[in-house]
Design an enzyme around this catalytic site. Structure first.
Site, short mmCIF file in Angstrom:
data_model
loop_
_atom_site.label_atom_id
_atom_site.label_comp_id
_atom_site.label_asym_id
_atom_site.label_seq_id
_atom_site.Cartn_x
_atom_site.Cartn_y
_atom_site.Cartn_z
N ASN A 166 52.44 69.20 32.07
CA ASN A 166 53.21 68.27 32.89
C ASN A 166 54.62 68.84 32.98
O ASN A 166 55.40 68.75 32.04
CB ASN A 166 53.21 66.89 32.22
CG ASN A 166 53.93 65.84 33.04
OD1 ASN A 166 54.59 66.16 34.03
ND2 ASN A 166 53.82 64.60 32.62
N ARG A 198 49.61 67.96 36.07
CA ARG A 198 49.96 66.68 36.67
C ARG A 198 50.83 66.97 37.90
O ARG A 198 51.84 67.66 37.80
CB ARG A 198 50.75 65.83 35.68
CG ARG A 198 51.22 64.56 36.32
CD ARG A 198 52.03 63.71 35.38
NE ARG A 198 52.41 62.49 36.07
CZ ARG A 198 53.64 62.00 36.09
NH1 ARG A 198 54.61 62.62 35.43
NH2 ARG A 198 53.92 60.91 36.74
N HIS A 229 51.02 56.24 39.29
CA HIS A 229 50.36 55.91 38.00
C HIS A 229 48.84 55.91 38.15
O HIS A 229 48.14 55.27 37.36
CB HIS A 229 50.78 54.52 37.48
CG HIS A 229 52.20 54.41 37.01
ND1 HIS A 229 52.94 53.26 37.15
CD2 HIS A 229 53.01 55.30 36.39
CE1 HIS A 229 54.14 53.43 36.63
NE2 HIS A 229 54.21 54.68 36.17
N ARG A 253 64.59 50.29 37.94
CA ARG A 253 64.31 50.12 39.38
C ARG A 253 64.15 48.64 39.70
O ARG A 253 63.56 47.89 38.93
CB ARG A 253 63.02 50.85 39.77
CG ARG A 253 63.07 52.34 39.58
CD ARG A 253 61.86 53.01 40.23
NE ARG A 253 61.71 54.37 39.75
CZ ARG A 253 60.66 54.81 39.06
NH1 ARG A 253 59.65 54.01 38.81
NH2 ARG A 253 60.62 56.06 38.66
N GLU A 280 47.07 59.44 29.77
CA GLU A 280 47.03 60.17 31.04
C GLU A 280 46.63 61.63 30.83
O GLU A 280 45.94 62.22 31.65
CB GLU A 280 48.40 60.07 31.74
CG GLU A 280 48.64 58.67 32.28
CD GLU A 280 50.08 58.38 32.64
OE1 GLU A 280 50.88 58.10 31.73
OE2 GLU A 280 50.41 58.45 33.84
#
Ligand code: ADP
Length: 399
Positions: A8, A91, A180, A241, A384
């Site tokens: 990643n 990823r 996601h 956010r 993940e």
């Protein structure tokens, strides 16, 4: 033995995990941080160790970082000089409409990921860099891209279109993509297994609540709606956010507050959410402040849970039959209060938590609904990296 390496690559970091795919377990993992900065460091953990040290090392660029990873793996006996390494999974944040599943990387795929940079200007370039240096370091190993957006490519068009003139979708690809996806997919499969139900029959709503947060409505194992949109800004309240917002707020910030587009971008992505309301984005600190009676911290929690509940109700209506709800990621897995408040007062629609089960903690997937709840409620530790490793193995095995 088959091994898969998962990479990643971010703009100033590289995270990696080496999996033994026969036992589905991690042989070595590591994190290189602050690449190109004075405080760069390397953190490495091999199998069986619970502790890893953060060692300051000069890592001037990603190429050198990759060299460190190669050297470290080379010293690991389980790696056996890469004899069992059958694939490397990367990823990649944005696959646009081009990628709906894991994809073996070749020149064309690299070019397509490059063409998608305008949709993810911060992430795709760093992901691409990771792919390029990994191909140089391991030229004989198959490389696979696993996209954060891919799982949501099954959204029906009424769910992914925004109600703006269609030419902006056609010319600029403005639509809902969702993110996601790897986590939502992994959690959905975990719940299907736990319920001993075929994935293709499961209707579930998944809440991935980390620093970034998103919800997904999944019918018959496929994503049919999700809260993040063109970018990860839309939807739930997040660490920094705003999530959902009247788009006119943007014009108003420009005309009345005199902010530039860049300033508004920073305001909504980095200074809003929990942080915007109460000053901190880390949920642990927000919770600590609520204990001292901090009113704004309480407001931040209320907003966070209220937004989750609205998505829960909306997605329940969209799905019709609902088998399960799952909470995952840092907040979803660790904060009973958030799960409780988000599901409060929903017994009349078949959703009720058991207070004791909700408060209990432990490793692995667990059920937290009451004995009378028609809908099962799960806490699922997401993984993940393992999902990327499994998709990578399937892709290389299919070739
Ligand atoms: P990301 O991967 O998006 O950075 P994570 O899934 O690691 O996010 O989640 C980070 C969030 O989870 C932070 O707000 C953090 O405070 C919260 N979190 C993690 N562990 C706990 C815990 N034990 N109790 C409360 N909050 C936690």
């Amino acid at each position: 033995m088959k091994q898969i390496l998962v990479l990643n690559s971010g703009s100033s970091s590289i995270k990696y995990e080496l999996f033994d795919m026969n036992r589905m377990h991690v042989l070595e993992s590591g994190l290189l941080e602050c690449i190109g900065e004075p405080e760069s460091c390397y953190q490495r953990k091999s199998a069986g160790r619970t502790h890893s040290d953060r060692i300051p090392v000069a890592i001037p660029n990603h190429e050198y970082g990759m060299q460190l990873i190669r050297e470290s793996l080379g010293q690991n006996e389980s790696f056996c000089n890469g004899d069992f390494l059958v694939g490397i999974g990367h990823r990649v944040v944005h696959g646009g409409e081009l990628f709906s599943g894991p994809t073996r990387i070749d020149e064309d795929v690299i070019e397509s990921i490059r063409r998608l940079i305008p949709l993810a200007p911060l992430h795709n370039p760093a992901n691409l860099l990771g792919i390029e240096i990994s191909r140089l370091a391991f030229p004989n190993v198959q490389q696979v891209a696993v996209f954060d957006t891919a799982f949501h490519q099954t959204l029906p068009r009424h769910a992914y279109h925004y109600a703006i003139p269609r030419e902006y979708y056609q010319r600029y690809q403005i639509r809902r993509y969702g993110f996601h996806g790897t986590s939502h997919h992994y959690v959905t499969r975990q719940v299907a297994d736990a319920l001993n139900m075929p994935l293709s029959e499961l209707n579930i709503i998944v809440f991935h609540l980390g620093n970034g947060a998103s919800a997904a409505a999944i019918r018959a194992g496929k994503s049919i709606d999700t809260s993040m949109g063109l970018t990860p800004l839309e939807g739930l309240v997040m660490g920094t956010r705003s999530g959902d917002l009247d788009p006119a707020v943007v014009f108003y910030l420009g005309s009345e507050a005199g902010l530039s587009l860049d300033q508004i971008d920073t305001l909504l992505n980095k200074q809003s959410g929990l942080k915007g309301i109460c000053g901190v984005n880390d949920m642990r600190e927000v919770l600590r402040r609520t204990q001292t009676g901090d009113d704004l911290a309480c407001l931040a929690i209320d907003l966070f849970c209220y937004r989750i509940k609205k998505y829960l109700g909306g997605y329940y209506a969209v799905l019709g039959r609902l088998d399960a709800i799952a909470f995952t990621a840092g907040i979803g897995e660790n904060v009973p209060q958030i799960r409780q408040q988000s599901c409060q007062g929903l017994a009349h629609i078949g959703i009720e938590l058991d207070a004791q089960r909700n408060e209990s903690s432990g490793p692995g997937i667990r059920e937290i609904q009451s004995s009378t709840s028609a809908v099962k409620v799960f806490v699922v530790p997401t993984n993940e990296e393992l999902e990327i490793a499994q998709q990578t193995l399937q892709t290389v095995a299919a070739d």
